[in-house]
Design an enzyme around this catalytic site. Structure first.
Site, PDB file in Angstrom:
ATOM      1  N   GLY A 239       0.755  -1.238   0.000  1.00  0.00           N
ATOM      2  CA  GLY A 239       0.000   0.000   0.000  1.00  0.00           C
ATOM      3  C   GLY A 239       0.782   1.282   0.000  1.00  0.00           C
ATOM      4  O   GLY A 239       0.194   2.356  -0.151  1.00  0.00           O
ATOM      5  N   GLU A 273       3.890  -6.669   1.599  1.00  0.00           N
ATOM      6  CA  GLU A 273       3.223  -7.006   0.322  1.00  0.00           C
ATOM      7  C   GLU A 273       3.173  -5.821  -0.624  1.00  0.00           C
ATOM      8  O   GLU A 273       2.099  -5.443  -1.104  1.00  0.00           O
ATOM      9  CB  GLU A 273       1.776  -7.461   0.592  1.00  0.00           C
ATOM     10  CG  GLU A 273       1.602  -8.598   1.558  1.00  0.00           C
ATOM     11  CD  GLU A 273       0.124  -8.858   1.886  1.00  0.00           C
ATOM     12  OE1 GLU A 273      -0.726  -7.979   1.631  1.00  0.00           O
ATOM     13  OE2 GLU A 273      -0.169  -9.937   2.397  1.00  0.00           O
ATOM     14  N   CYS A 344     -15.003   3.086 -27.988  1.00  0.00           N
ATOM     15  CA  CYS A 344     -16.313   3.705 -28.109  1.00  0.00           C
ATOM     16  C   CYS A 344     -16.980   3.812 -26.752  1.00  0.00           C
ATOM     17  O   CYS A 344     -17.932   3.095 -26.446  1.00  0.00           O
ATOM     18  CB  CYS A 344     -17.157   2.903 -29.095  1.00  0.00           C
ATOM     19  SG  CYS A 344     -16.358   2.865 -30.695  1.00  0.00           S
ATOM     20  N   TYR A 373      -0.693  -1.755 -12.045  1.00  0.00           N
ATOM     21  CA  TYR A 373      -2.125  -1.654 -12.360  1.00  0.00           C
ATOM     22  C   TYR A 373      -2.334  -1.033 -13.736  1.00  0.00           C
ATOM     23  O   TYR A 373      -3.306  -0.320 -13.975  1.00  0.00           O
ATOM     24  CB  TYR A 373      -2.873  -0.887 -11.249  1.00  0.00           C
ATOM     25  CG  TYR A 373      -2.586  -1.494  -9.882  1.00  0.00           C
ATOM     26  CD1 TYR A 373      -3.092  -2.747  -9.559  1.00  0.00           C
ATOM     27  CD2 TYR A 373      -1.766  -0.851  -8.953  1.00  0.00           C
ATOM     28  CE1 TYR A 373      -2.804  -3.339  -8.342  1.00  0.00           C
ATOM     29  CE2 TYR A 373      -1.478  -1.439  -7.732  1.00  0.00           C
ATOM     30  CZ  TYR A 373      -2.000  -2.674  -7.431  1.00  0.00           C
ATOM     31  OH  TYR A 373      -1.704  -3.254  -6.227  1.00  0.00           O
TER      32      TYR A 373
HETATM   33  C1  LIG Z   1      -3.365  -4.971  -3.752  1.00  0.00           C
HETATM   34  C2  LIG Z   1      -2.809  -5.577  -2.522  1.00  0.00           C
HETATM   35  C3  LIG Z   1      -1.488  -5.319  -2.156  1.00  0.00           C
HETATM   36  C4  LIG Z   1      -0.589  -4.392  -2.919  1.00  0.00           C
HETATM   37  O1  LIG Z   1      -0.974  -3.077  -2.781  1.00  0.00           O
HETATM   38  P1  LIG Z   1      -0.030  -1.918  -3.384  1.00  0.00           P
HETATM   39  O2  LIG Z   1      -0.781  -0.698  -3.116  1.00  0.00           O
HETATM   40  O3  LIG Z   1       0.138  -2.183  -4.833  1.00  0.00           O
HETATM   41  O4  LIG Z   1       1.274  -1.984  -2.653  1.00  0.00           O
HETATM   42  C5  LIG Z   1      -0.995  -5.964  -1.052  1.00  0.00           C
HETATM   43  N1  LIG Z   1      -1.765  -6.811  -0.326  1.00  0.00           N
HETATM   44  C6  LIG Z   1      -3.047  -7.080  -0.640  1.00  0.00           C
HETATM   45  C7  LIG Z   1      -3.825  -8.024   0.184  1.00  0.00           C
HETATM   46  C8  LIG Z   1      -3.612  -6.464  -1.744  1.00  0.00           C
HETATM   47  O5  LIG Z   1      -4.892  -6.721  -2.057  1.00  0.00           O
END
Ligand SMILES: *Cc1c(COP(=O)(O)O)cnc(C)c1O
Length: 416
Positions: A239, A273, A344, A373
């Site tokens: 995140g 993550e 379109c 993304y």
């Molecule tokens: C999407 C997601 C992430 C990655 O989020 P980023 O903003 O790209 O770092 C990590 N963990 C989970 C569970 C997610 O759904």
């Protein structure tokens, strides 16, 4: 240092001219910098070096095998949310011992595949999922290592579509139910409780909400230990935000400094993550101007990339900076335009009411910060072949995904 910069008046990815690339691979094309990817990953390794940790790259941000294998070789694990992503992670050479499986809707088949691969941990998001995973593991005669994804109910102060840690969100188990859910899990013979997990949202530009959430999870881990449920790993989610325009997200060091005291005290292995903060600014979408059009009320620049290639502007109103590949273009008079694609749909825009230096038909443009993304959310809407993907390393490049052909688009379909 940015790995997308002007050299000899042309925008380059590392040392490769985007103009030259456009000639060889065509447009639209995603172009990724290997050095930028590695820097994003190394930032986490450096910031968390004092604690045992695993950086589990969030595959959904950019799941290209070329991108993932670069990260795998540099020691990354993977955070996956589907069986398909498990398949990709293994194909990219990521060790199953560094793979965690997140997501609210894992199927039994996906659970079996992940158990067979002997992944590090399942992040379980509901009590019904706990029961199903227990059953599946027992059928296979194994124990599934689990964490519960706890919803800490903090406001991450980001776009509502990518906020996941609020009480009203579909993700995770509410904080006040977590103890009871863990006690259930600890009694299930097919499960082994090993961790606690959180992920409060994406594109976070402040570390404080994450720190608040970590504090809540650490308190939970202590309460669990008092009940003889030992937690070895805390997954703090991903995140961390990036700069698209003028955001000032925390650096890796600032992020770690805020989070580490509580994590250290908990004496756990830290799992991370990150997705966007590794891949986002490591990629651009290279596109060519097809037409200019002035309706009297508005000026439009029609490009050969569209919402099927990069949906973020249409979906979230996201901002992607737009740079001309030819540096001379930057000096032209500025004007306000909508940059739109050929699809379109009126929602098909890459930039709305954007002040840009005047662009001409056939100019090459780079849509910046498109490494996360971007391709991963691309579709074939309007039967558009998905773009090529190119990975640059110094003065060399590899086409890590060829442009789709029309034949690819109908493969698997049956005319009657
Ligand atoms: C999407 C997601 C992430 C990655 O989020 P980023 O903003 O790209 O770092 C990590 N963990 C989970 C569970 C997610 O759904």
């Amino acid at each position: 240092m940015s790995h997308f910069d002007y050299r000899d008046s042309e925008l380059c990815c590392e040392q490769v001219s985007l103009r030259a690339l456009a000639t060889v691979v065509g447009t639209p094309a995603y172009v990724y910098s290997k050095a930028a990817l590695l820097e994003g990953l190394a930032g986490y390794h450096r910031a968390f070096r004092d604690v045992p940790h695993v950086v589990c790259y969030s595959v959904k941000a950019n799941s290209n095998l070329g991108v993932m294998s670069v990260l795998a070789k540099a020691g990354a694990g993977a955070d996956i949310v589907s069986g398909g992503e498990l398949y990709r992670a293994l194909r990219a050479g990521i060790s199953p011992k560094k793979i965690i499986f997140s997501g609210v809707g894992k199927s039994r088949d996906e659970m079996r595949e992940a158990l067979k691969a002997e992944i590090l941990m399942f992040n379980v998001e509901s009590r019904s999922e706990l029961r199903v995973l227990d059953e599946v593991a027992l059928e296979m005669g194994v124990r599934a290592p689990i964490a519960l994804r706890v919803n800490p109910d903090v406001d991450p102060q980001t776009h509502p579509y990518i906020a996941t840690g609020l009480k009203t969100s579909k993700f995770g188990i509410p904080h006040d139910e977590a103890l009871a859910a863990y006690e259930d899990a600890a009694k299930m013979r097919g499960l082994e409780v090993v961790g606690a997990d959180m992920h409060i949202g994406s594109q976070l530009t402040k570390a404080t909400p994450v720190a608040d959430a970590v504090a809540r999870v650490v308190a939970l881990v202590k309460a669990l230990r008092e009940r003889a449920i030992e937690i070895r790993m805390i997954d703090i989610g991903g995140g961390l935000g990036i700069r698209y325009r003028d955001e000032t997200p925390p650096t890796h060091e600032e992020y770690a400094t805020v989070l580490l005291p509580a994590l250290r005290e908990a004496g756990v292995t830290v799992l991370l993550e990150p997705g966007r903060s590794i891949a986002g600014n490591a990629g651009i979408l290279l596109t060519r101007v097809l037409y200019r059009k002035d309706t009297g009320a508005k000026k439009f620049v029609v490009i050969d990339a569209a919402m099927n290639d990069l949906i973020r502007p249409s979906l979230y109103g996201a901002f992607h900076d737009i740079l001309p590949v030819d540096e001379a273009g930057r000096a032209r008079a500025r004007e306000t335009v909508d940059v739109v694609g050929p699809i379109c749909e009126s929602g098909d825009f890459l930039a709305k009411d954007r002040e840009l230096a005047h662009v001409e038909q056939d100019d090459l443009l780079a849509l910046m910060s498109a490494g996360a993304y971007g391709f991963a959310m691309a579709s074939n809407y309007n039967t558009r072949p998905r773009a090529a993907e190119v990975l640059v390393d110094g003065n060399r490049y590899t086409i890590v995904r060829r442009r789709e052909t029309y034949e690819d688009l109908v493969a698997g379909e049956t005319p009657l």
